[in-house]
Design an enzyme around this catalytic site. Sequence first.
Site, mmCIF file in Angstrom:
data_model
loop_
_atom_site.group_PDB
_atom_site.id
_atom_site.type_symbol
_atom_site.label_atom_id
_atom_site.label_comp_id
_atom_site.label_asym_id
_atom_site.label_seq_id
_atom_site.Cartn_x
_atom_site.Cartn_y
_atom_site.Cartn_z
ATOM 1 N N ASN A 9 -46.718 26.408 -30.257
ATOM 2 C CA ASN A 9 -45.467 25.652 -30.099
ATOM 3 C C ASN A 9 -45.549 24.295 -30.788
ATOM 4 O O ASN A 9 -44.583 23.812 -31.371
ATOM 5 C CB ASN A 9 -45.186 25.427 -28.617
ATOM 6 C CG ASN A 9 -44.912 26.707 -27.862
ATOM 7 O OD1 ASN A 9 -43.777 27.094 -27.666
ATOM 8 N ND2 ASN A 9 -45.974 27.392 -27.447
ATOM 9 N N GLU A 49 -59.764 26.027 -23.836
ATOM 10 C CA GLU A 49 -60.826 26.162 -24.842
ATOM 11 C C GLU A 49 -62.212 26.215 -24.201
ATOM 12 O O GLU A 49 -63.106 26.894 -24.702
ATOM 13 C CB GLU A 49 -60.782 24.979 -25.824
ATOM 14 C CG GLU A 49 -59.568 24.984 -26.738
ATOM 15 C CD GLU A 49 -59.525 26.175 -27.680
ATOM 16 O OE1 GLU A 49 -60.576 26.554 -28.210
ATOM 17 O OE2 GLU A 49 -58.422 26.733 -27.869
ATOM 18 N N ASP A 57 -53.370 29.501 -34.681
ATOM 19 C CA ASP A 57 -53.175 28.457 -33.665
ATOM 20 C C ASP A 57 -54.309 27.449 -33.851
ATOM 21 O O ASP A 57 -55.227 27.666 -34.646
ATOM 22 C CB ASP A 57 -53.214 29.089 -32.264
ATOM 23 C CG ASP A 57 -53.015 28.067 -31.143
ATOM 24 O OD1 ASP A 57 -52.273 27.098 -31.343
ATOM 25 O OD2 ASP A 57 -53.622 28.235 -30.068
ATOM 26 N N GLY A 78 -52.151 19.068 -29.942
ATOM 27 C CA GLY A 78 -51.139 18.461 -29.086
ATOM 28 C C GLY A 78 -51.198 16.954 -28.940
ATOM 29 O O GLY A 78 -50.226 16.337 -28.527
HETATM 30 N N1 DGL Z 1 -51.505 26.366 -28.468
HETATM 31 C C1 DGL Z 1 -50.787 25.288 -28.984
HETATM 32 C C2 DGL Z 1 -49.353 25.229 -28.542
HETATM 33 O O1 DGL Z 1 -48.778 26.246 -28.357
HETATM 34 C C3 DGL Z 1 -51.465 23.977 -29.216
HETATM 35 C C4 DGL Z 1 -52.421 23.451 -28.220
HETATM 36 C C5 DGL Z 1 -53.158 22.253 -28.791
HETATM 37 O O2 DGL Z 1 -53.916 22.441 -29.745
HETATM 38 O O3 DGL Z 1 -52.939 21.148 -28.299
HETATM 39 O O4 DGL Z 1 -48.750 24.227 -28.391
#
Ligand code: DGL
Length: 261
Positions: free
Chosen positions: A70, A148, A6, A39
Amino acid sequence: MIGVFDSGLGGLSVLAAIARALPRADLVYLADTAHLPYGNKDDAYIRSRVLRIGRHLVDQGCRVIVVACNTATAAAVAAFRETFPGLAVVGVEPGVKPAAALSRSGRIAVLATESTARSERLAELIRRHAGSVQVSVEACPGWATRVETLRLDEPDFVEEARQHLAPLLAAGVDQIVLGCTHYAFLCPVLETIVANKATLVDVADAVARQCVRLAGTDAHGQGRLILLATAQPERLQAALPALGLNWLSRRSSSTARLVVA
Ligand code: DGL
């Protein structure tokens, strides 16, 4: 070996489900912390990161890879599968299908990063699985970054989340899909807000079941866990107790390491 990755800490919610489902599998978790959050990045950037991380995990000997994000799945899982055709790849997508099936009001919502919220992949998922259920897609800028920093239940966030969810609850939404793996760690706050009006839907256990199906001989290792990060690996290690995952660090054979990927 099963690789899970991730942008940062969010995928640990998926890793935990996999570790519970496959107690003897050898697992490697890679947090791309030098490049988070994903994101708010464009698709080309996310794709290039995902392919770099994939290469690193393949070089480590992973034969099953879980894109525990995701955002990365929406932007890059197709390119990932194309680039590594021999791998078993598991992506993570918002649980629109189970949420639509469970909804009694006919209204559900998906909480996601900006990138996932605007993605064609999510739009297609909704077209395929929502049927007549009405789906509100809500971008939640800054929520992954909050996880985070481990400021999970500070009053300013409780207020922000309350304001974000109030119109959805008022409109009768009864299933709220956690469309970002980071949001699993916000559940204690979100649960108090949705109380008995709506249910939070997370797919980590379903992803773990898919890993069990695909693991083959990789299910039978020594139950080890390697933690890797592209920046500040000590933060990854230190986050485990704060996220209620101290038991995972007992599975880890060494301290988290920095990797260049
Ligand atoms: N944990 C991630 C997701 O499932 C991404 C979060 C990010 O880095 O913005 O979308």
